[in-house]
Design a protein around this motif. Structure first.
Motif, PDB file in Angstrom:
ATOM      1  N   LEU A 202       0.709  -1.636  -0.322  1.00  0.00           N
ATOM      2  CA  LEU A 202      -0.435   0.022   0.068  1.00  0.00           C
ATOM      3  C   LEU A 202       0.877   1.094  -0.043  1.00  0.00           C
ATOM      4  O   LEU A 202       0.361   1.910  -0.585  1.00  0.00           O
ATOM      5  CB  LEU A 202      -0.397  -0.010   0.807  1.00  0.00           C
ATOM      6  CG  LEU A 202      -1.779   1.341   1.213  1.00  0.00           C
ATOM      7  CD1 LEU A 202      -3.306   0.300   2.238  1.00  0.00           C
ATOM      8  CD2 LEU A 202      -1.975   2.391   1.636  1.00  0.00           C
ATOM      9  N   LEU A 203       2.006   0.961   0.932  1.00  0.00           N
ATOM     10  CA  LEU A 203       2.885   2.276   0.791  1.00  0.00           C
ATOM     11  C   LEU A 203       3.296   2.654  -0.674  1.00  0.00           C
ATOM     12  O   LEU A 203       3.945   3.606  -0.970  1.00  0.00           O
ATOM     13  CB  LEU A 203       3.583   2.222   2.185  1.00  0.00           C
ATOM     14  CG  LEU A 203       3.456   2.096   3.576  1.00  0.00           C
ATOM     15  CD1 LEU A 203       4.409   1.900   4.317  1.00  0.00           C
ATOM     16  CD2 LEU A 203       2.483   3.648   3.679  1.00  0.00           C
TER      17      LEU A 203
ATOM     18  N   GLU B  36       2.378   1.545  -3.497  1.00  0.00           N
ATOM     19  CA  GLU B  36       1.576   2.586  -4.528  1.00  0.00           C
ATOM     20  C   GLU B  36       1.159   3.822  -4.308  1.00  0.00           C
ATOM     21  O   GLU B  36       0.963   4.449  -5.640  1.00  0.00           O
ATOM     22  CB  GLU B  36      -0.173   1.101  -4.335  1.00  0.00           C
ATOM     23  CG  GLU B  36       0.430  -0.081  -4.661  1.00  0.00           C
ATOM     24  CD  GLU B  36      -0.838  -0.416  -4.787  1.00  0.00           C
ATOM     25  OE1 GLU B  36      -1.447  -1.556  -4.724  1.00  0.00           O
ATOM     26  OE2 GLU B  36      -1.955  -0.076  -3.950  1.00  0.00           O
ATOM     27  N   ASN B  37       1.331   4.129  -3.559  1.00  0.00           N
ATOM     28  CA  ASN B  37       1.287   5.625  -3.093  1.00  0.00           C
ATOM     29  C   ASN B  37       2.824   6.367  -2.883  1.00  0.00           C
ATOM     30  O   ASN B  37       2.650   7.406  -2.546  1.00  0.00           O
ATOM     31  CB  ASN B  37       0.477   6.221  -1.606  1.00  0.00           C
ATOM     32  CG  ASN B  37      -0.938   5.605  -1.655  1.00  0.00           C
ATOM     33  OD1 ASN B  37      -1.648   6.477  -2.115  1.00  0.00           O
ATOM     34  ND2 ASN B  37      -1.181   3.953  -1.151  1.00  0.00           N
TER      35      ASN B  37
ATOM     36  N   ILE C 200       5.041   5.793  -1.073  1.00  0.00           N
ATOM     37  CA  ILE C 200       6.259   6.249   0.126  1.00  0.00           C
ATOM     38  C   ILE C 200       7.345   5.444   0.350  1.00  0.00           C
ATOM     39  O   ILE C 200       6.735   4.041   0.406  1.00  0.00           O
ATOM     40  CB  ILE C 200       5.499   6.426   0.901  1.00  0.00           C
ATOM     41  CG1 ILE C 200       4.418   7.582   1.592  1.00  0.00           C
ATOM     42  CG2 ILE C 200       6.002   6.086   2.718  1.00  0.00           C
ATOM     43  CD1 ILE C 200       3.114   7.848   1.756  1.00  0.00           C
TER      44      ILE C 200
ATOM     45  N   PRO D  87       3.389  10.151   5.550  1.00  0.00           N
ATOM     46  CA  PRO D  87       2.052   9.474   4.679  1.00  0.00           C
ATOM     47  C   PRO D  87       0.804  10.832   4.689  1.00  0.00           C
ATOM     48  O   PRO D  87       0.930  11.728   5.396  1.00  0.00           O
ATOM     49  CB  PRO D  87       1.733   8.419   5.000  1.00  0.00           C
ATOM     50  CG  PRO D  87       2.761   7.962   5.909  1.00  0.00           C
ATOM     51  CD  PRO D  87       3.392   9.361   6.025  1.00  0.00           C
ATOM     52  N   SER D  88      -0.298  10.769   3.740  1.00  0.00           N
ATOM     53  CA  SER D  88      -1.321  12.367   3.493  1.00  0.00           C
ATOM     54  C   SER D  88      -1.968  11.238   4.550  1.00  0.00           C
ATOM     55  O   SER D  88      -1.944  10.027   4.954  1.00  0.00           O
ATOM     56  CB  SER D  88      -1.372  12.162   2.108  1.00  0.00           C
ATOM     57  OG  SER D  88      -1.790  10.870   1.705  1.00  0.00           O
TER      58      SER D  88
ATOM     59  N   VAL E 103      -4.045   8.131   2.779  1.00  0.00           N
ATOM     60  CA  VAL E 103      -3.056   6.908   3.272  1.00  0.00           C
ATOM     61  C   VAL E 103      -2.868   6.833   4.254  1.00  0.00           C
ATOM     62  O   VAL E 103      -3.213   5.165   4.576  1.00  0.00           O
ATOM     63  CB  VAL E 103      -1.318   7.232   2.929  1.00  0.00           C
ATOM     64  CG1 VAL E 103      -0.445   6.055   2.756  1.00  0.00           C
ATOM     65  CG2 VAL E 103      -1.248   7.299   1.228  1.00  0.00           C
TER      66      VAL E 103
ATOM     67  N   ALA F 217      -6.140   4.745   4.865  1.00  0.00           N
ATOM     68  CA  ALA F 217      -6.322   3.507   3.921  1.00  0.00           C
ATOM     69  C   ALA F 217      -5.251   2.306   5.045  1.00  0.00           C
ATOM     70  O   ALA F 217      -6.315   1.378   4.810  1.00  0.00           O
ATOM     71  CB  ALA F 217      -5.460   3.641   2.141  1.00  0.00           C
ATOM     72  N   LEU F 218      -3.967   2.500   5.693  1.00  0.00           N
ATOM     73  CA  LEU F 218      -3.509   1.753   6.205  1.00  0.00           C
ATOM     74  C   LEU F 218      -4.832   0.784   7.366  1.00  0.00           C
ATOM     75  O   LEU F 218      -4.941   0.404   7.575  1.00  0.00           O
ATOM     76  CB  LEU F 218      -2.542   2.436   7.091  1.00  0.00           C
ATOM     77  CG  LEU F 218      -1.188   2.886   5.937  1.00  0.00           C
ATOM     78  CD1 LEU F 218      -0.537   3.082   6.757  1.00  0.00           C
ATOM     79  CD2 LEU F 218      -0.809   1.380   5.387  1.00  0.00           C
TER      80      LEU F 218
END
Length: 521
Positions: A467-468, A470-471, A473, A499-500, A503, A506-507
């Motif tokens: 996930l990170l 994909e963003n 990070i 992270p925004s 994000v 989403a986590l």
């Protein structure tokens, strides 16, 4: 006779003390200050003069440094302490002026003062404008410190209902002011016809009033920012004003000052401006100058009540030099990963410390308060009184029996919602986090850290990493800890950038994680 040098502009009033010789030399070049400072017993500055180790070393007779204003960010407190030079400031001097300006902006916006003034200057006598009354309306205050508290007192004079959001102020303080204190910002915003912010600009408060928050306000609300530019998202404010949801805004501050001439807020018809004038009154300037001079003279006479850097011997600070940043980091960490209003901080020293470790607890308090007041707003000496002012109890204990390392610092933060612990040690002269809650790990306390709690099972770290990635990070480091195979686990990810909120949400939505907290160290 004491000789006092003033190197920045301020109004000092009349000197009535025959024991003091005052040399008022504002805007003196640094090179000249370094040449003459050795002749003086005290130095008074504002923010222009950098009082660093070099200047303090040149001041061979210096006994006191006075800072005319709130912070002491231009004064090297540690260097002053090592030379036995006391440092004082006057944080209360501009409280009234800043609070009054916030009200000036609020009233001018509510009643169309600027718009009507401009029309009259154009030869138009327009009596059709209808403004807003304050009577029985609700005002929301973000930040209930000195200035926010004064704003609340003024609001009572207008017969307003006063709400406040400040996670670091106890209910007892709010009750004394007759203010309803909210734990949830959104709940407060939904009820506010007027909103004013009075917090420092920190990572926690930057952009805290964005588009979502502005739309939570009732339609036709008035927003005021006389604190720091960036607390209210400027782009979002323009959009919400243009869309007609807000009545207007009063601004004393911008992210960039002065703002660009083409800034959309500068020419917006619904915005009233002042040029960062919160402390700019004749009375405030006189209070600052007179108060800091009086405080310096009192300190020269031996009254240490206002000194910011008393209580710790220089040798002890030197021996504990690696432990102080560790204590500060643990305080910052727990302030960010523990939910609720802080009530108690317990600091435990395990093992044998060469010097009295009490300054470490002050560093913990400083780290905790940095999340509230902003970096540099407090120091090792002022941190404890400021903690007490907020109703937070600090307890320390020393335990000779060591833990996993010869010396360990453990900090427990208890709030009205939960209790969390963090442990640290100095390894090879470097501060390290060696445990969070019941989990052992080893992490460098620097940068951005994601603290994740989960059940110990395969694939958890992989999902988070994906996930990170994909963003965009990057993960700089990872530390794992668990209580037992298949049991509860905790891991820390060190990431290269913050992270925004999207994000983070989403986590937190991942089914493999029980909890995610972000800490900036």
């Amino acid at each position: 006779m004491w000789k006092v040098l003033v190197t920045d502009e301020m109004r000092l009033g009349e000197i009535r003390n025959p024991e003091v010789r005052l040399d008022y030399r504002p805007n003196m070049p640094r090179e000249e200050i370094l040449q003459v400072i050795g002749q003086y017993d005290a130095l008074i500055t504002r923010s222009r003069t950098r009082v660093d180790a070099q200047l303090l070393e040149a001041g061979v007779n210096l006994k006191v440094v006075g800072r005319g204003g709130v912070g002491v960010d231009n004064v090297d407190l540690e260097a002053a302490s090592r030379r036995g030079i006391l440092v004082v400031n006057v944080p209360e001097a501009n409280t009234r002026s800043a609070a009054e300006l916030a009200w000036a902006l609020l009233l001018a916006t509510a009643r169309g003062v600027v718009e009507s003034d401009q029309k009259i200057r154009q030869g138009l006598w327009d009596r059709k404008y209808l403004g807003l009354e304050l009577n029985h309306k609700t005002i929301g205050i973000v930040g209930l410190g000195r200035i926010g508290s004064q704003v609340a007192k003024f609001a009572k004079g207008f017969d307003m209902r006063v709400l406040a959001y400040d996670p670091y102020i106890p209910q007892s303080r709010a009750q004394t002011l007759g203010v309803e204190l909210y734990d949830d910002l959104a709940d407060m915003l939904r009820q506010c016809h007027f909103l004013t912010v009075h917090t420092p600009l920190t990572e926690e408060t930057r952009g805290m009033i964005g588009r979502r928050e502005l739309y939570l306000l009732p339609r036709g609300a008035v927003v005021v920012n006389a604190a720091r530019g960036g607390i209210i998202d400027e782009k979002a404010l323009v959009e919400v004003l243009d869309e007609g949801h807000l009545w207007g805004a009063g601004l004393d501050v911008f992210v960039e000052e002065p703002p660009n001439a083409e800034h959309p807020l500068v020419h917006h018809p619904k915005v009233v401006h002042t040029a960062h004038l919160g402390a700019n009154t004749l009375e405030a300037q006189e209070r600052v100058g007179e108060a800091v001079l009086e405080r310096v003279i009192e300190t020269l006479k031996g009254n240490l009540a206002h000194a910011l850097n008393t209580g710790f011997d220089a040798e002890g600070l030197q021996v504990l030099s690696s432990w102080l940043p560790l204590g500060e980091a643990l305080g910052k960490l727990l302030a960010q990963i523990t939910q609720g209003r802080p009530q108690t901080v317990e600091v435990a020293y395990y093992g044998d410390f060469e010097k009295n470790p009490e300054p470490i607890a002050s560093a913990v308090a400083k780290g905790l308060l940095d999340q509230v007041l902003g970096a540099g707003a407090t120091n090792l000496v002022s941190a404890r009184p400021l903690l007490r002012d907020r109703g937070i109890t600090l307890m320390t204990r020393q335990i000779e029996q060591p833990l996993d390392y010869r010396q360990v610092l453990e900090v427990r933060l208890e709030t009205d919602r939960e209790s969390r612990r963090a442990r640290g040690a100095v390894l090879g002269g470097k501060p390290r986090i060696v445990g969070i809650d019941e989990h052992n790990l080893e992490a460098v306390p620097v940068g951005y850290m994601l603290v994740c709690v989960n059940r110990d099972r395969p694939g958890v770290v992989g999902k988070v990493g994906t996930l990170l990635g994909e963003n965009g990070i990057n993960i700089a480091g990872m530390q794992l800890g668990r209580d037992a195979p298949g049991g509860r686990a905790l891991f820390v990810l060190e990431v290269d950038e913050r992270p925004s909120e999207a994000v983070l949400e989403a986590l937190r939505a991942l089914d493999v994680l029980e909890r995610v907290d972000l800490a900036a160290l």
